[in-house]
Design an enzyme around this catalytic site. Sequence first.
Site, short mmCIF file in Angstrom:
data_model
loop_
_atom_site.label_atom_id
_atom_site.label_comp_id
_atom_site.label_asym_id
_atom_site.label_seq_id
_atom_site.Cartn_x
_atom_site.Cartn_y
_atom_site.Cartn_z
CE1 TYR A 1 -3.81 2.43 1.02
CE2 TYR A 1 -1.94 3.60 1.99
CZ TYR A 1 -3.25 3.59 1.54
OH TYR A 1 -4.00 4.73 1.61
CD GLU B 1 -5.78 4.38 -1.42
OE1 GLU B 1 -5.99 4.63 -0.23
OE2 GLU B 1 -6.65 3.89 -2.17
#
Length: 387
Positions: free
Chosen positions: A101, A187
């Site tokens: 992530y 993201e």
Amino acid sequence: MNLYEFQAKQLFKQYGIPIPRGVAALSGREAADEAAKLGGAAVIKAQVHAGGRGKAGLVRLVGNPAEAEQAAREIIGQTYRGELVSRVLVEEKLSVAQEFYLSVTMDWSKGLPVVLASSQGGVDIEELAKKENGIVMRSLDNLELSYYKAVEILSDAGLKNKVLTGAARVLTRIVRLFREAEALTVEINPLVLTADGVLIAADAKVTLDDEALERHPVGWELAQEDAGDDFARRAREIGVSYVQLDEGGEIGIIAGGAGLAMATMDAVAQQGGRPVNFLDTGGGISRDRMAAALRLVLANNGVKGVVINIFGGINNCLTVAQGITDVVDSDHPAAEIVVKTRGHSQEEAWSLLAKYDMGVVKCGTTVEAVRMLLRSIQKNSCCGGRT
Ligand code: GDP
Ligand code: MN
């Protein structure tokens, strides 16, 4: 403003962030064609502004073009968190060894950007945050992130060796994108490490600052593409002319040609119905675009019936009929449909339509088609509707 994943990935590409091969598709058939180009196996992903698609069954792994078509047909036309899915992204399937992530977002409590990184990507950030050492978080004093600083952060997150240096390059690039686009969030979840040892952004989320859009040509263009009335935008994507009419209307109108559409609207009004829209398919409508146009009209709240009035001159009646029946087969719309079509390939079109529960006007007038539609709506409303 959130970008669609496929738009965000276009920005990633410009910034040298690796993304899977793929392209957006508007129909099952387009999805099948694209899957074939990718060698058969593919990922089919709903293009919506909200996340959490994986859990909602809106990200599907398929093994061949037929499965890609099936998955895309199931996904397109669904509503997810209040948004109608009109497009899927068809991408090469990755063989996932590990998921990470990475993100940069604004920390409003400090008024500074913050980098978040985790070696356990693929799940929601909220879930990661609950885990101890699940996530590493670093404020940036300014909008710069050096490669060395990126290595330090990702090393704290547990990355090592080639993966560490590769991910650090990606991280510096998302910070640059964040800065240059004046984004609020960039993201990647997950950043995938493939079985072949390649790092690639399997998902992409970019939130742009509406206030800053006009300073950024790219964001501005994407915003325009995205902006305005959802129906008008989707009509542009499909390639038909569309005008929203009466909020409380209940009769959808699809016609081949602006003049015929006007005449159909008049007939609806004259017979006591309220048109909800004006849609002109133009000439040379394809099966998929016909289906997309019908879905668009059916997506109006309160539509009880749709009259489709298309002359087969440049258009082919059979193609039109196939587009219509594709929608009936896959979406089972509750609204009544009456089709008046005549001209090129009319016999084939009529015999296909005859297999379905809808009105067909062969050589009659537009007024007859409208009357037929209003009658079947009335019949249904008094008998509790179709089952
Ligand atoms: P989101 O749920 O809306 O965030 O959608 P994602 O794009 O993140 O996809 C959901 C999940 O599908 C990811 O977390 C991955 O685990 C999985 N996924 C996406 N693309 C691929 C792929 O190419 N191969 C495999 N095996 N899994 C994938
Ligand atoms: Mn994701």
